[in-house]
Enzyme design. Sequence first.
Site, PDB file in Angstrom:
ATOM      1  N   GLY A   1       0.790  -1.209   0.000  1.00  0.00           N
ATOM      2  CA  GLY A   1       0.000   0.000   0.000  1.00  0.00           C
ATOM      3  C   GLY A   1       0.829   1.269   0.000  1.00  0.00           C
ATOM      4  O   GLY A   1       0.473   2.259  -0.648  1.00  0.00           O
ATOM      5  N   SER A   2       1.952   1.283   0.739  1.00  0.00           N
ATOM      6  CA  SER A   2       2.794   2.477   0.770  1.00  0.00           C
ATOM      7  C   SER A   2       3.251   2.861  -0.627  1.00  0.00           C
ATOM      8  O   SER A   2       3.211   4.032  -1.020  1.00  0.00           O
ATOM      9  CB  SER A   2       4.014   2.247   1.662  1.00  0.00           C
ATOM     10  OG  SER A   2       3.641   2.045   3.003  1.00  0.00           O
TER      11      SER A   2
ATOM     12  N   ASP B   1      -7.632   6.636  -0.002  1.00  0.00           N
ATOM     13  CA  ASP B   1      -6.866   5.488   0.464  1.00  0.00           C
ATOM     14  C   ASP B   1      -7.857   4.482   1.037  1.00  0.00           C
ATOM     15  O   ASP B   1      -8.395   4.674   2.125  1.00  0.00           O
ATOM     16  CB  ASP B   1      -5.880   5.957   1.531  1.00  0.00           C
ATOM     17  CG  ASP B   1      -5.102   4.821   2.185  1.00  0.00           C
ATOM     18  OD1 ASP B   1      -5.455   3.646   1.983  1.00  0.00           O
ATOM     19  OD2 ASP B   1      -4.153   5.124   2.932  1.00  0.00           O
ATOM     20  N   GLU B   2      -8.107   3.400   0.282  1.00  0.00           N
ATOM     21  CA  GLU B   2      -9.002   2.338   0.745  1.00  0.00           C
ATOM     22  C   GLU B   2      -8.233   1.048   0.998  1.00  0.00           C
ATOM     23  O   GLU B   2      -8.771  -0.049   0.862  1.00  0.00           O
ATOM     24  CB  GLU B   2     -10.129   2.125  -0.272  1.00  0.00           C
ATOM     25  CG  GLU B   2     -11.039   3.332  -0.425  1.00  0.00           C
ATOM     26  CD  GLU B   2     -12.423   2.974  -0.934  1.00  0.00           C
ATOM     27  OE1 GLU B   2     -12.709   1.764  -1.080  1.00  0.00           O
ATOM     28  OE2 GLU B   2     -13.218   3.898  -1.176  1.00  0.00           O
TER      29      GLU B   2
ATOM     30  N   TYR C   1      -3.173   7.646   8.515  1.00  0.00           N
ATOM     31  CA  TYR C   1      -2.065   6.727   8.241  1.00  0.00           C
ATOM     32  C   TYR C   1      -2.150   6.281   6.789  1.00  0.00           C
ATOM     33  O   TYR C   1      -3.193   5.811   6.342  1.00  0.00           O
ATOM     34  CB  TYR C   1      -2.108   5.503   9.157  1.00  0.00           C
ATOM     35  CG  TYR C   1      -1.026   4.509   8.813  1.00  0.00           C
ATOM     36  CD1 TYR C   1       0.305   4.777   9.116  1.00  0.00           C
ATOM     37  CD2 TYR C   1      -1.327   3.329   8.149  1.00  0.00           C
ATOM     38  CE1 TYR C   1       1.307   3.889   8.771  1.00  0.00           C
ATOM     39  CE2 TYR C   1      -0.329   2.434   7.804  1.00  0.00           C
ATOM     40  CZ  TYR C   1       0.988   2.713   8.110  1.00  0.00           C
ATOM     41  OH  TYR C   1       1.977   1.852   7.766  1.00  0.00           O
TER      42      TYR C   1
ATOM     43  N   THR D   1       9.637  -4.511  -9.582  1.00  0.00           N
ATOM     44  CA  THR D   1      10.011  -5.827 -10.113  1.00  0.00           C
ATOM     45  C   THR D   1       8.803  -6.755 -10.197  1.00  0.00           C
ATOM     46  O   THR D   1       8.643  -7.501 -11.160  1.00  0.00           O
ATOM     47  CB  THR D   1      11.101  -6.455  -9.229  1.00  0.00           C
ATOM     48  OG1 THR D   1      12.240  -5.592  -9.212  1.00  0.00           O
ATOM     49  CG2 THR D   1      11.497  -7.834  -9.748  1.00  0.00           C
TER      50      THR D   1
END
Length: 412
Positions: free
Chosen positions: A109-110, A228-229, A136, A287
Amino acid sequence: MTDTDAFVTRDAASFFHQHGSSPCIGALRSAQGLWLEDTAGRRFIDLHGNTVHHLGHGHPEIVAALKRQLDELAFTPRRFTNEPAVALAEALLARWPGAPARVLFATGGSDAIEIALKLARVATGRHETVSLEGSYHGHGFGAFGLSSGATDPRLGAFLPGRHHVTPYWVGEEGPARMLEEVAGLLATGRIAAVIAEPMRSNCHVPPADLWPRIRALCDAYGAKLIFDEIPSGLGKTGRFFAFEHFGALPDAVVLGKALGGGMVPIAAVIADAQLNTAPELELGHYTHEKNPLTTRAALTALDIIARDDLVARADEAGRKLKDGVATIAARVPCVIGARGLGLLLAVAFDAARCERQPGPDFAAHLVASAFAHGLSTTAKGDGAIGLSLPLTVTDAEIAEVLARIEAMGQGL
């Protein structure tokens, strides 16, 4: 020394120590459905699951799909594509309720949050952001910089041009202050994006008009709205996208956590196709961007959610849990009730009625008490614990969870 103690000791001697994960509280040997079992044989109902367990732990269909994919194609180098990656992209786009969109995948997620920020930056020509204080969004230097206005000075600089506004869940004036502060920042003409969880995973539900008004402000000032889900999407709140509760379509949404079926790491950005403006840049150069294993797990998870009508089940099960907690609150003074949407819930407790002082110590006491009653969870603020269950939860399992919450409340 027990096996659990031995594993925890070895873990603590091997990993860098960090808040929330090392040293660990135990060691697991099994995770199936909503149950965790440690190496001492103790079983816990998982009310946290890092919000990956939408389908429960160890779903057999995802295990089988991964085994088949391993035999067929385990990796695809960059510049090549594969069937599960394309099929996953198409399946996500088919769910998108707005104008034509496109996707990019990442392994967490980040990273996906930072892809969304790159898209907003190149589309707007601006570099500053607005996010909510106390939110967050991940742990990259960009994503973590969005997450809080207060950071440890030892870590140095984070994302430049980041602005944090009062979140809607802070006091009665929170929504009005948030709108005022967002409007003031957008008026500077420097903001590329406003980024937020449509419902923060602390489970405070925003006012119905909040996100439509933020959407209108973004449109007026030419900024992008990113939702952001990562913890709340994929049906967890009783809608496939959490933003569908609130009448505001974002320019981009980020999914993660449960997208990999609770087994493999994958995240996705779905964004308006009009943001496809920089093909010469490497916006999501990872990658494992189109890894056939991770995309197969995600595609299988989406198939299960659709086939078994689990979005509707999350809505139904969430209502049963809320009603059950309300019934408990009527006879257990320490329990206030449940808040949230669908199966992304929190149970609130009254510190005074528990003869304790409100604050972090009370929250820690709640988590420890839950653990003692076989419930693995985390704090949701200073007076609540998480009540996050799989979309596959049965009525019998709901009854068991409620019985344990009641016993916990009586013992506080």
